[in-house]
Design an enzyme around this catalytic site. Structure first.
Site, PDB file in Angstrom:
ATOM      1  N   THR A 170       0.878  -1.176   0.000  1.00  0.00           N
ATOM      2  CA  THR A 170       0.000   0.000   0.000  1.00  0.00           C
ATOM      3  C   THR A 170       0.912   1.220   0.000  1.00  0.00           C
ATOM      4  O   THR A 170       1.446   1.570  -1.037  1.00  0.00           O
ATOM      5  CB  THR A 170      -0.984  -0.044   1.179  1.00  0.00           C
ATOM      6  N   LYS A 192       3.683  -6.843   3.733  1.00  0.00           N
ATOM      7  CA  LYS A 192       3.337  -5.442   3.540  1.00  0.00           C
ATOM      8  C   LYS A 192       2.986  -4.851   4.912  1.00  0.00           C
ATOM      9  O   LYS A 192       2.461  -5.550   5.782  1.00  0.00           O
ATOM     10  CB  LYS A 192       2.162  -5.254   2.594  1.00  0.00           C
ATOM     11  N   THR A 203      -2.373  -2.047   7.973  1.00  0.00           N
ATOM     12  CA  THR A 203      -2.576  -3.493   7.990  1.00  0.00           C
ATOM     13  C   THR A 203      -1.243  -4.151   7.722  1.00  0.00           C
ATOM     14  O   THR A 203      -0.469  -3.662   6.920  1.00  0.00           O
ATOM     15  CB  THR A 203      -3.567  -3.899   6.888  1.00  0.00           C
ATOM     16  N   GLU A 281       5.234   4.328   9.764  1.00  0.00           N
ATOM     17  CA  GLU A 281       5.079   5.590   9.037  1.00  0.00           C
ATOM     18  C   GLU A 281       5.939   6.706   9.624  1.00  0.00           C
ATOM     19  O   GLU A 281       5.717   7.147  10.749  1.00  0.00           O
ATOM     20  CB  GLU A 281       3.609   5.972   9.011  1.00  0.00           C
ATOM     21  N   ASN A 404      -1.222  10.230   8.434  1.00  0.00           N
ATOM     22  CA  ASN A 404      -2.469   9.807   9.068  1.00  0.00           C
ATOM     23  C   ASN A 404      -3.487  10.903   9.304  1.00  0.00           C
ATOM     24  O   ASN A 404      -4.615  10.623   9.700  1.00  0.00           O
ATOM     25  CB  ASN A 404      -2.146   9.098  10.384  1.00  0.00           C
ATOM     26  N   THR A 409     -10.349  12.160   3.965  1.00  0.00           N
ATOM     27  CA  THR A 409     -11.147  11.410   2.994  1.00  0.00           C
ATOM     28  C   THR A 409     -12.231  12.297   2.402  1.00  0.00           C
ATOM     29  O   THR A 409     -12.702  13.217   3.044  1.00  0.00           O
ATOM     30  CB  THR A 409     -11.824  10.208   3.666  1.00  0.00           C
TER      31      THR A 409
END
Lengths: 409, 409
Positions: A170, A192, A203, A281, A404, A409
């Site tokens: 991702t 991943k 994930t 991250e 994050n 969105t």
């Protein structure tokens, strides 16, 4: 908010892993592929397929999250119904198929059905995984078309294995693979995580296998203990995903020594876990927290996790700040903390706190040592028993917030 | 690392609280002061003193951290020995006197001794608190000189109370005070937190009092329940300090109604807790997480804390992202999560997840609603019982990293 971000720790080059000498397909009796099916808005590869030449022993460990995503629920059913004898694993990135209600269950089953139709096998011998945005229905027609395309490009060479790895990524900053030639057999794995997909759930998905001959029962026994000392010992953000999955298989091409094969799989998983923590991250390094001298291993584990989870600890690690007060006080929040006057702490081998008293040390040199390494180590010794635990954590920097918070969105 | 930070949520004006109409000194029978004693490198006020005209009933709630700082240990001893009848409270900012071993214990006692010498009272009737950098010995001579200066400037007016408040601040972005005229009595309080001091442990210290007549036993009974629904219900960074302290006193100037006085003190504490969460490092708003319909209150509390603590949730709140998948999956990590198909979630009154299925809502409107408010509210209803809990959390943004990573010691 436009923030004036000051210069933090010195600029670091991005991490570049070395390609593994052994890949999933080089275990034999397995083919792989990965294609772009249009699930990710970026157009990057997002459907990955692994097909075994024959039913193959497989075991798995899944998220403990009560709201496990539909593919996790389906995998649990299929591993039970098939007795762990598996023909294929299909994975999509770009959509987690989590919190998607009944439609999500239908879609996860449809992915298995479609693969089984192509192979002419029972859908229950097919496993499925998803990673990406949560709460959005799968574009199932695109996934089906992607599966068709993946079958068309299946291959048994390293290139096929790496297309598979590419299609499960991702926002991973680098691909994560590991492989070794062990005594009489080979072991390899890919993973991943802990990346985000524009920008929802973190994930982790990992797939590791051996060319040795192991039974489903042997793989099941190994999977839990391997997961506990690898993927379950890393911390990026205290928020277990609905989709976390770790698959383990044995192609049986080689005889090998079963115990050596399990040992090699453990090493593969630890390497993949390190790579996931390294890619936490915005992380700039991996910090290993060792707790020693606790009353027992459970107490040591509680303490190690508290230190690893503290945002104050993790920002200090990012800032290359030898701020041992944060490590010690995080430990103090554990019910197993015990007597501070017995506690000692070292940071990269430097004593910073000894038997309850601050130690004299060169802070600038300690900070420089922190800035230099990819592998930071904190040891906390309670001098109160023989319990020990190890947790790997990523540091917390601006990029974590950026990844994050920013992609509203 | 020089980071290219993109534009995050819209620029917000800094929060400006309204001054409280009732201060600690307006409760009567108490004087206050605050002076600069040179403990803080900045030269800002750092020694605060509260002196009661006579022994005054007092109760306190302290950190549960096993490595409680020396002043906390001394306060516990003194409240026990004095039966809760207190003459003075002395606080220094700029140094937490935590993890300082035996020397720290001697220094905390020396602060009480010095105040007691000035008052001609038993040192055990003096309380002491510290906030600031951890693991560094107190400059005790400066503290003693500061106490002398604080005695010289003690006053019974609002200005004295505000000098006291000023001297307990560390990196607080604004002073935190609350006060009300209740039925027949007054209540007031001040707090510091969750700021950092150049830049070590986050600590909260709060002092609240009533002019009503309450016994030590009544105050002790009230302190725990008031703390549980105020300071113990806020979350900034999962890392309880070694120094957290909440003091409650009753001057007895007014008769008032005891139950009304306790109620008023509860309101003061809740207001102070909100202000602490509002000032959580880099926070842009306060988010109240209400969990309803849980099997019991304990289950609801576990769930509310998991959602409040998740860095993924808190970065979404910072980014004004109505990313309910993060709230729901954080809840799924609780052992009390139950059946996802019964779960519903609202965000600022907007249904975003209903009985296990994504709800249709206007994401842009929801995001705009998040950006507009100082008071965000998430309600998670499990429809599985009558248990409920409330936790306040701060959002996680760049400024948190800046404050906690950048000022390398």
């Amino acid at each position: 908010m436009k923030t004036n971000v000051p210069e933090a720790s010195a600029e670091r080059p991005s991490y570049t892993p070395t390609p593994a000498p052994v890949t999933l397909t080089s275990l034999g009796r397995v083919k792989a592929s990965g294609v772009a099916a249009g699930i990710k808005p970026s157009g990057r590869p997002d459907v990955a397929l692994l097909v075994f030449d024959a039913p193959t022993p497989c075991a798995a460990v899944f998220t403990k999250n009560a709201f496990a995503a539909a593919p996790v629920v389906v995998c649990r059913e299929h591993l039970e119904a098939s007795g762990g004898m598996v023909r294929a694993l299909v994975i999509n990135a770009g959509n987690a198929n989590a919190c998607t209600g009944e439609q999500g269950m239908r879609d996860a089953r449809a992915m298995c059905d479609h693969v089984a139709g192509k192979l002419g096998c029972d859908p229950k011998s097919v496993l499925v995984a998803s990673t990406g945005v949560i709460g959005v229905p799968l574009p199932i027609d695109r996934v089906r078309a992607g599966i068709d395309a993946a079958f068309d490009t299946l291959s048994a060479d390293d290139a096929g294995a790496r297309r598979f790895l590419d299609a499960i990524q991702t926002t991973d900053a680098f691909p994560k693979e590991a492989g070794v030639d062990a005594a009489g057999s080979r072991a390899a794995g890919v993973a991943k995580g802990a990346g985000m997909i524009e920008p929802d759930m973190a994930t982790m998905i990992a797939i590791a296998g051996t060319s040795a001959t192991l039974s489903v029962a042997e793989l099941r026994a190994a999977a839990k203990s391997i997961a506990d000392r690898s993927f379950n010992a890393i911390h990026v953000d205290s928020h277990a995903s609905t989709n976390d999955s770790f698959y383990l298989f044995a192609t049986g091409r080689d005889e090998g020594h079963p115990a050596a094969a399990v040992e090699a799989l453990g090493g593969i998983a630890e390497k993949l876990a390190w790579l996931i923590a390294r890619d936490g991250e915005g992380a700039t390094k991996v910090t290993t927290i060792d707790v020693l001298g606790a009353p027992d291993d459970e107490a040591a584990g509680d303490i190690a996790r508290r230190v690893a989870h503290s945002a104050l600890v993790r920002t200090a690690l990012y800032g290359n700040d030898p701020n041992w007060g944060r490590f010690v006080s995080a430990l103090g929040n554990s019910p197993y903390a015990g007597d501070v006057s017995r506690l000692s702490c070292t940071l990269q081998g430097i004593a910073v706190f000894e038997h309850g008293e601050p130690a004299k040390f060169d802070r600038a040199a300690a900070s420089a040592a922190m800035a230099r390494t990819d592998d930071l180590r904190i040891v906390l010794d309670l001098h109160a028993g023989s319990g020990r635990a190890r947790v790997l954590t990523s540091d917390l920097g601006y990029r974590y917030v950026e990844v994050n918070a920013e992609y509203t969105t």
